[in-house]
Structures are given as C-alpha cells and as structure tokens.
Design an enzyme around this catalytic site. Structure first.
Site, PDB file in Angstrom:
ATOM      1  N   CYS A 139       0.827  -1.216   0.000  1.00  0.00           N
ATOM      2  CA  CYS A 139       0.000   0.000   0.000  1.00  0.00           C
ATOM      3  C   CYS A 139       0.860   1.264   0.000  1.00  0.00           C
ATOM      4  O   CYS A 139       0.602   2.203  -0.764  1.00  0.00           O
ATOM      5  CB  CYS A 139      -0.925  -0.005   1.211  1.00  0.00           C
ATOM      6  SG  CYS A 139      -0.087  -0.466   2.738  1.00  0.00           S
ATOM      7  N   ARG A 167       0.475   3.530   9.603  1.00  0.00           N
ATOM      8  CA  ARG A 167      -0.545   3.181  10.591  1.00  0.00           C
ATOM      9  C   ARG A 167      -0.098   1.885  11.279  1.00  0.00           C
ATOM     10  O   ARG A 167       0.507   1.013  10.666  1.00  0.00           O
ATOM     11  CB  ARG A 167      -1.919   3.035   9.921  1.00  0.00           C
ATOM     12  CG  ARG A 167      -2.031   1.892   8.903  1.00  0.00           C
ATOM     13  CD  ARG A 167      -2.439   0.599   9.583  1.00  0.00           C
ATOM     14  NE  ARG A 167      -2.482  -0.553   8.707  1.00  0.00           N
ATOM     15  CZ  ARG A 167      -1.469  -1.387   8.507  1.00  0.00           C
ATOM     16  NH1 ARG A 167      -0.289  -1.156   9.056  1.00  0.00           N
ATOM     17  NH2 ARG A 167      -1.634  -2.454   7.755  1.00  0.00           N
ATOM     18  N   HIS A 193      10.378   0.445   1.541  1.00  0.00           N
ATOM     19  CA  HIS A 193       9.568   1.110   0.509  1.00  0.00           C
ATOM     20  C   HIS A 193      10.416   1.631  -0.648  1.00  0.00           C
ATOM     21  O   HIS A 193      10.016   1.537  -1.806  1.00  0.00           O
ATOM     22  CB  HIS A 193       8.749   2.223   1.163  1.00  0.00           C
ATOM     23  CG  HIS A 193       8.008   1.739   2.370  1.00  0.00           C
ATOM     24  ND1 HIS A 193       8.486   1.883   3.651  1.00  0.00           N
ATOM     25  CD2 HIS A 193       6.854   1.043   2.478  1.00  0.00           C
ATOM     26  CE1 HIS A 193       7.643   1.329   4.498  1.00  0.00           C
ATOM     27  NE2 HIS A 193       6.648   0.807   3.819  1.00  0.00           N
ATOM     28  N   ALA A 194      11.598   2.202  -0.326  1.00  0.00           N
ATOM     29  CA  ALA A 194      12.476   2.713  -1.392  1.00  0.00           C
ATOM     30  C   ALA A 194      12.933   1.553  -2.281  1.00  0.00           C
ATOM     31  O   ALA A 194      12.924   1.651  -3.515  1.00  0.00           O
ATOM     32  CB  ALA A 194      13.679   3.417  -0.788  1.00  0.00           C
ATOM     33  N   HIS A 219      -2.050   5.717   6.331  1.00  0.00           N
ATOM     34  CA  HIS A 219      -0.643   6.113   6.394  1.00  0.00           C
ATOM     35  C   HIS A 219      -0.542   7.574   5.905  1.00  0.00           C
ATOM     36  O   HIS A 219      -1.398   8.041   5.146  1.00  0.00           O
ATOM     37  CB  HIS A 219       0.222   5.303   5.416  1.00  0.00           C
ATOM     38  CG  HIS A 219       0.147   3.811   5.546  1.00  0.00           C
ATOM     39  ND1 HIS A 219       0.606   3.116   6.636  1.00  0.00           N
ATOM     40  CD2 HIS A 219      -0.289   2.858   4.671  1.00  0.00           C
ATOM     41  CE1 HIS A 219       0.460   1.813   6.429  1.00  0.00           C
ATOM     42  NE2 HIS A 219      -0.091   1.627   5.251  1.00  0.00           N
ATOM     43  N   GLN A 300      -4.717   2.317   3.537  1.00  0.00           N
ATOM     44  CA  GLN A 300      -3.975   1.057   3.359  1.00  0.00           C
ATOM     45  C   GLN A 300      -4.869  -0.126   3.023  1.00  0.00           C
ATOM     46  O   GLN A 300      -4.462  -1.043   2.314  1.00  0.00           O
ATOM     47  CB  GLN A 300      -3.139   0.745   4.613  1.00  0.00           C
ATOM     48  CG  GLN A 300      -3.898   0.191   5.816  1.00  0.00           C
ATOM     49  CD  GLN A 300      -4.642   1.254   6.612  1.00  0.00           C
ATOM     50  OE1 GLN A 300      -4.453   2.443   6.383  1.00  0.00           O
ATOM     51  NE2 GLN A 300      -5.484   0.834   7.549  1.00  0.00           N
TER      52      GLN A 300
END
Ligand SMILES: NC(=O)C1=CN([C@@H]2O[C@H](COP(=O)(O)OP(=O)(O)OC[C@H]3O[C@@H](n4cnc5c(N)ncnc54)[C@H](O)[C@@H]3O)[C@@H](O)[C@H]2O)C=CC1
Ligand SMILES: O=C(OP(=O)(O)O)[C@H](O)COP(=O)(O)O
Length: 340
Positions: A139, A167, A193-194, A219, A300
C-alpha cells in the site's frame, strides 16, 4: 469473462473479491477461508462460494457454513488466482499455482522475487501483460509510485527523499500495537519502501524512512522530490488534479486529517469506507526551484484494490492499460479532482 479465485479472504482479499464482482469482464469463482469466523458468514451471506482446506472442512460443517469444495477445486476452476494470504504465505502457494498451470497475483508482503514483475498500474501496466506471476506492491509503495509516476509525466524525477508515517494496524486487528509509542520501522535506512519503488522504477535515486504511529486509519507520507526542470506549484496542482486515482483535500473543505478523510468516505457511502484514491493535502504542495514538496494520505486497506483488478486484466493478456484503468475506475466509482 476472466474467471478469478481469491485465496485469503482478509483485509485485502475481501475487497478484491467485491471489486471483481463489480467488473463487467470478470467472474468470481470463490474465496478461500481457513476458519469459520464472521468473515466466512458474511461472504456466504453475500452469495460467494467458499472453499476451505481439507483439514478445516469439518469445522465449517459444524458451524453451519456451506462450502463448495476444497482450495484445489477453486484453483482448478480459475484462470487467475489472486493470492491475498498473509506475508510470506503466498510464496508457499506458488508451487501449487504453477503446477496447476494458473496465473497468479501476489501482494506486497511477499518478496519481489516471488513474481516476474512488481506492479503499479500507472507506472508499468505494459510489463505485466501476459506474465504468469505478478506482485502488486504494498500500500505504501503503491502510494509512492502513483505519486512519482504522475509527477514524472510533468518533469523527469531525479531524486526522492521520503518520510512515511505508517498506521500501526488495520481497524479490525485487535492484537497489534503500539498504543503509546512511535517506533522507527525499521530504524535502519532506507525502509523497504524505497527498495520496492526500485523494483518498478529501477534507476531512481530514492531514500525512505518510516515510523509506525498508534493510528489505524491511514498512512501519511512526506516527500521531497527533485525534478529535472524548474516547475511551478500550478504545474504540480494541474497534473495531480487531472490524474484519476488521485484526489486533493482542500483547506476550503476543512479536511485536514486522516480522520476527516475517512469521515468523508463514510459520508460518500463508500463500501467499507474505502478510499481507492491517494489523498493529497492541497496546501502541502510547494515548489522551490526544482524541488517539489507534498504530503498525502494512503488508505492502506483499499488503495491496492484497483491495482489488483488491473493486474488481473494484464496477466490475462488485455494489453490496453489505459482502457483497463478506465473500466476499473468506472466500475468502482473511483474519482479524479477534489475529495470534496
Ligand atoms: N492490510 C493492509 O494494509 C495491506 C496488506 N497488503 C498485503 O496483502 C497481503 C494480505 O494482507 P492482509 O489482507 O492485511 O492480511 P489479513 O491477515 O487481513 O488476511 C489474510 C487472510 O488469509 C488467510 N490465511 C491465512 N493463512 C492462509 C492459508 N494458508 N491459506 C489460505 N488463506 C490463509 C487469513 O485467515 C486471512 O483471512 C499481505 O501480503 C500484505 O502485506 C498490501 C497492502 C495493504
Ligand atoms: O503493505 C503494507 O504496509 P507497508 O507498505 O508499510 O509494508 C500494509 O499496510 C501492511 O502492513 P503491515 O505488514 O504492517 O500489516
């Protein structure tokens, strides 16, 4: 009609199943459940066929829940399986999907190497066409990629630095915390995430940091994006306003928090209060030379649902990504422009 089965009927699985029922070119073979809980009762009430593991069939019978068959029966009937089982469980099913000759989608909790392609519809629909296994990214990664691929249309992005407030748990999760802490997750940088963005935008210079906060609604991301040419705030607003699956929360409407965003979803009568769109705080959009700053919120529980629907079409050989997104957006009531 593309025949789809959903393995794992939790937060994501139940939403993908509902979205499949709304598509003009898909039919839902059924959903799998491992225990006869409230979600199984509701799925039955909604007329979905339930499939269970061999071991749990007796438990369902005792609970008075009618099942159509075992998991393997469901997979056999399907053209595409959407795997929405918990993190890491999907990879264990890959062998079964593969041996039964089925195409399958995995979710962001699986490692990238579970699939041929990591997917975000606005970025790389074409790469997923006709692939056997596709992973819809998480997400947060979906939120990042939707933003970055939209801005890329305006001016090529050269660098991204992002902070993610995650979250802590979904609203239904009763055993997860924290309830009184902010936790770097992970403390090491970058957060996953990156790296996940780089599974789609392979050469992008991106660093992300993440903390978990005691909230369940959405989030929030704070991004500093460097683009290759000088742009204006109006340029950014204009591209965001005209891109489907992105909405702006204006200060005029007095929507200034995740709580108010979710309240709008409730007032709109959205199924399960879902917001498939990324919600950008309009006032946060700022520009300094080649740098763009912005803050947005990610629902999310639902942002990846339209992505799953497009990925189903892509693996089934539907090659027109723009058309697929149009069908998905129309069938799910997904909007463009302002939230209110
Ligand atoms: N919840 C979220 O905010 C998001 C989750 N994801 C990803 O989606 C995937 C699923 O996550 P959620 O829906 O949140 O999990 P969930 O825990 O809500 O749902 C998973 C479902 O799979 C079932 N299950 C467990 N073991 C199974 C098995 N062996 N066979 C069949 N079903 C089984 C569970 O009973 C549950 O109904 C994960 O990869 C997660 O990272 C992606 C985006 C957002
Ligand atoms: O994919 C998600 O988040 P992530 O992009 O921060 O990994 C979902 O919110 C699930 O996260 P969870 O593993 O904390 O339940």
């Amino acid at each position: 009609m593309i025949k789809v089965a959903v393995n794992g009927y939790g937060t994501i699985g139940k939403r993908v199943a509902s979205a499949i029922l709304a598509q003009p070119d898909m039919s839902l073979i059924g959903v799998s459940k491992t225990s006869p809980n409230y979600e199984a009762y509701q799925a039955q009430k909604m007329g979905m066929s339930l499939y269970v593991t061999k071991e749990s069939a007796k438990e369902f019978e005792e609970a008075g829940i009618k099942v159509k068959g075992v998991l393997e029966d469901m997979i056999r009937e399907a053209d595409v399986v959407v795997d929405a089982t918990p993190n890491g469980v999907g990879a264990q099913y890959k062998q079964i999907y593969s041996s039964m000759g089925k195409r399958a989608l995995f979710q962001g909790g699986e490692k990238a190497n579970v699939a041929d392609v990591s997917f975000s519809a606005l970025c790389n629909y074409d790469e997923a066409v006709d692939k056997k296994f596709v992973r819809v990214v998480s997400c947060n990664t979906t939120g990042l990629l939707r933003t970055l691929c939209t801005l890329n249309k305006m001016s090529k992005i050269t660098k991204v630095r992002g902070t993610i407030v995650r979250r802590a748990a979904d609203p239904k999760e009763v055993k997860k915390g924290p309830i009184n802490s902010l936790i770097p997750d992970p403390a090491s940088i970058p957060s996953h995430h990156a790296k996940d963005v780089n599974t789609v935008l392979k050469d992008l210079d991106i660093v992300t940091m993440a903390v978990i906060a005691p909230t369940t609604l959405m989030h929030v991301h704070m991004l500093d994006i460097t683009v290759s040419t000088s742009v204006t705030r109006e340029d950014v607003l204009s591209v965001m306003k005209s891109t489907p699956r992105i909405l702006l929360a204006s200060s005029k409407s007095k929507v200034g928090s995740t709580a108010e965003i979710v309240e709008v979803a409730r007032d709109m009568g959205r199924n399960r209060n879902d917001l498939y769109e990324l919600i950008i705080f309009e006032d946060s959009i700022s520009v300094k030379g080649n740098e763009v700053f912005l803050m947005y919120a990610v629902h999310q529980e639902s942002i990846v649902v339209p992505e799953n629907i497009d990925a189903i079409r892509a693996v089934s050989g539907f090659s027109d990504g723009r058309k697929s997104m149009e069908i998905t957006n129309t069938s799910m009531g997904i909007r463009t422009g302002y939230l209110v």
